[in-house]
Design an enzyme around this catalytic site. Structure first.
Site, PDB file in Angstrom:
ATOM      1  NE  ARG A  78       4.626   8.477 -10.251  1.00  0.00           N
ATOM      2  CZ  ARG A  78       4.064   8.039 -11.374  1.00  0.00           C
ATOM      3  NH1 ARG A  78       4.729   8.089 -12.496  1.00  0.00           N
ATOM      4  NH2 ARG A  78       2.829   7.563 -11.391  1.00  0.00           N
ATOM      5  CB  THR A  79       5.054   5.236  -3.935  1.00  0.00           C
ATOM      6  OG1 THR A  79       4.367   6.441  -4.275  1.00  0.00           O
ATOM      7  CG2 THR A  79       5.292   5.213  -2.436  1.00  0.00           C
ATOM      8  CG  HIS A 138       1.268   9.249  -0.595  1.00  0.00           C
ATOM      9  ND1 HIS A 138       2.479   8.718  -0.172  1.00  0.00           N
ATOM     10  CD2 HIS A 138       1.147   8.918  -1.913  1.00  0.00           C
ATOM     11  CE1 HIS A 138       3.052   8.095  -1.193  1.00  0.00           C
ATOM     12  NE2 HIS A 138       2.270   8.205  -2.258  1.00  0.00           N
ATOM     13  NE  ARG A 175       0.655   3.325  -2.728  1.00  0.00           N
ATOM     14  CZ  ARG A 175       0.901   4.160  -3.739  1.00  0.00           C
ATOM     15  NH1 ARG A 175       0.520   3.840  -4.956  1.00  0.00           N
ATOM     16  NH2 ARG A 175       1.526   5.290  -3.536  1.00  0.00           N
ATOM     17  CE  LYS A 182      -0.551 -20.573  -0.857  1.00  0.00           C
ATOM     18  NZ  LYS A 182       0.611 -21.039  -0.098  1.00  0.00           N
TER      19      LYS A 182
HETATM   20  N1  ASP Z   1       0.556   8.530  -6.786  1.00  0.00           N
HETATM   21  C1  ASP Z   1      -0.262   9.283  -5.862  1.00  0.00           C
HETATM   22  C2  ASP Z   1      -0.902   8.368  -4.833  1.00  0.00           C
HETATM   23  O1  ASP Z   1      -0.553   7.229  -4.733  1.00  0.00           O
HETATM   24  C3  ASP Z   1      -1.243  10.151  -6.552  1.00  0.00           C
HETATM   25  C4  ASP Z   1      -2.305   9.468  -7.349  1.00  0.00           C
HETATM   26  O2  ASP Z   1      -2.327   8.234  -7.487  1.00  0.00           O
HETATM   27  O3  ASP Z   1      -3.163  10.190  -7.872  1.00  0.00           O
HETATM   28  O4  ASP Z   1      -1.741   8.819  -4.101  1.00  0.00           O
END
Ligand code: ASP
Length: 313
Positions: free
Chosen positions: A59-60, A137, A109, A88
């Protein structure tokens, strides 16, 4: 309103003020309307967003991509960072420096806590933390807070129960800190098994705002008083010992039956993915559940708002 986010990094909720939040929420409402009426527009044409995801995401990642595209911007979508020079052996510093030459902002991320903050030193363009290990987050916390306030616009006091893996779950770290400073009185229930309790530093940050905190492992006892029940997944990837994970992954399983005494308008939230039945499927279409509706949808609008504010004068 003065755009205090223009050109800024967003790596933690710590630097966000009440007036920043007001600005973001106003922009989010504008985005909601824009997306619902016209789908989007071209206001970020000529801008490029690089999404550098060193850890899995559904989702993110896709909501950032969608947000940028709905505003007419370009994308460098690297989910997994496989097939890149990381394979690499390229250093994180070099990767960040390279993409900050190509793009106008970096969405990062990383499995290691603190790496997005580190990236700010190397990057010439704004960095947004899209989840750093067990750290934070912030964009999730902003839309979770937006969602809660949209549902309870006039309430001056709320009982918020955060449930599950409070130790490793970055969404609840950011959410607790952000909610604490919104100016309304929050009664927090930090509900987890003993070994997954909320870290000290988060408890300390929340206490700074004189908010009430109750720590327990008993979810059933806290259901009736809650305005929000925010479930989380036990974070399997943070466990060194999978036997330990398997023993605890099903510690909480929220079901319709357990909500018999809940408030009528309680919000059932989850940052997703639901991984080990921590919310049973019989709640998916319950009107109290908003993890597949409002909460999810607002993620897109908030990310559109943030990109617009960070990238455009
Ligand atoms: N999607 C959220 C995160 O990236 C929650 C999870 O993964 O549990 O932290």
């Amino acid at each position: 309103m003065n755009n205090t986010l223009l050109g800024k990094d967003l790596v933690s909720v710590d630097n966000l003020t009440q007036s920043d939040l007001k600005l973001i929420f106003a922009k989010t409402i504008e985005m909601q309307e824009l997306a619902q009426t016209k789908g989007g527009d071209r206001r970020l044409a000529g801008k490029i967003m690089a999404a550098l995801f060193f850890e899995p995401s559904t989702r993110t990642f896709s909501s950032f991509i969608t947000a940028m595209q709905r505003l007419g911007g370009g994308i460098i979508p690297l989910n997994g960072m496989t097939n890149t020079s990381i394979e690499k052996g390229e250093s994180f510093e070099h990767t960040v420096r390279v993409f900050s030459v190509y793009a106008d902002c970096l969405i990062i991320r990383h499995p290691l806590k603190g790496l997005p903050l580190q990236a700010c030193q190397y990057s010439k363009v704004p960095v947004v933390n899209a989840g750093d290990g067990t750290g934070e987050h912030p964009t999730q916390a902003i839309f979770d807070t937006f969602t809660i306030f949209q549902r309870f616009p006039t309430q001056k006091e709320l009982v918020i129960s955060l449930v599950g893996d409070l130790k490793n779950g970055r969404t609840v770290h950011s959410l607790a800190k952000l909610l604490a400073k919104t100016g309304i009185l929050i009664h927090f229930n930090f509900i987890s098994p003993k070994i997954l309790e909320m870290p000290e530093d988060i408890v300390r940050s929340v206490s700074l705002y004189n908010q009430h905190i109750s720590v327990t492992d008993n979810l059933a006892k806290k259901i009736a008083e809650s305005d929000v029940i925010y479930m989380t997944r036990v974070q399997k990837e943070r466990f060194k010992n999978l036997i330990e994970y398997n023993l605890i992954k099903n510690y909480y399983q929220l079901s319709k039956k357990m909500l018999a005494k809940s408030k009528k308008d309680v919000l059932i939230m989850h940052p997703l993915p639901i991984a080990a039945g921590e919310i049973s499927a019989d709640l998916d279409n319950d009107p109290r559940s908003i993890y597949l509706t409002d909460q999810l949808q607002n993620g897109l609008y908030v990310r559109m708002a943030l990109l617009d504010l960070i990238l455009r004068k």
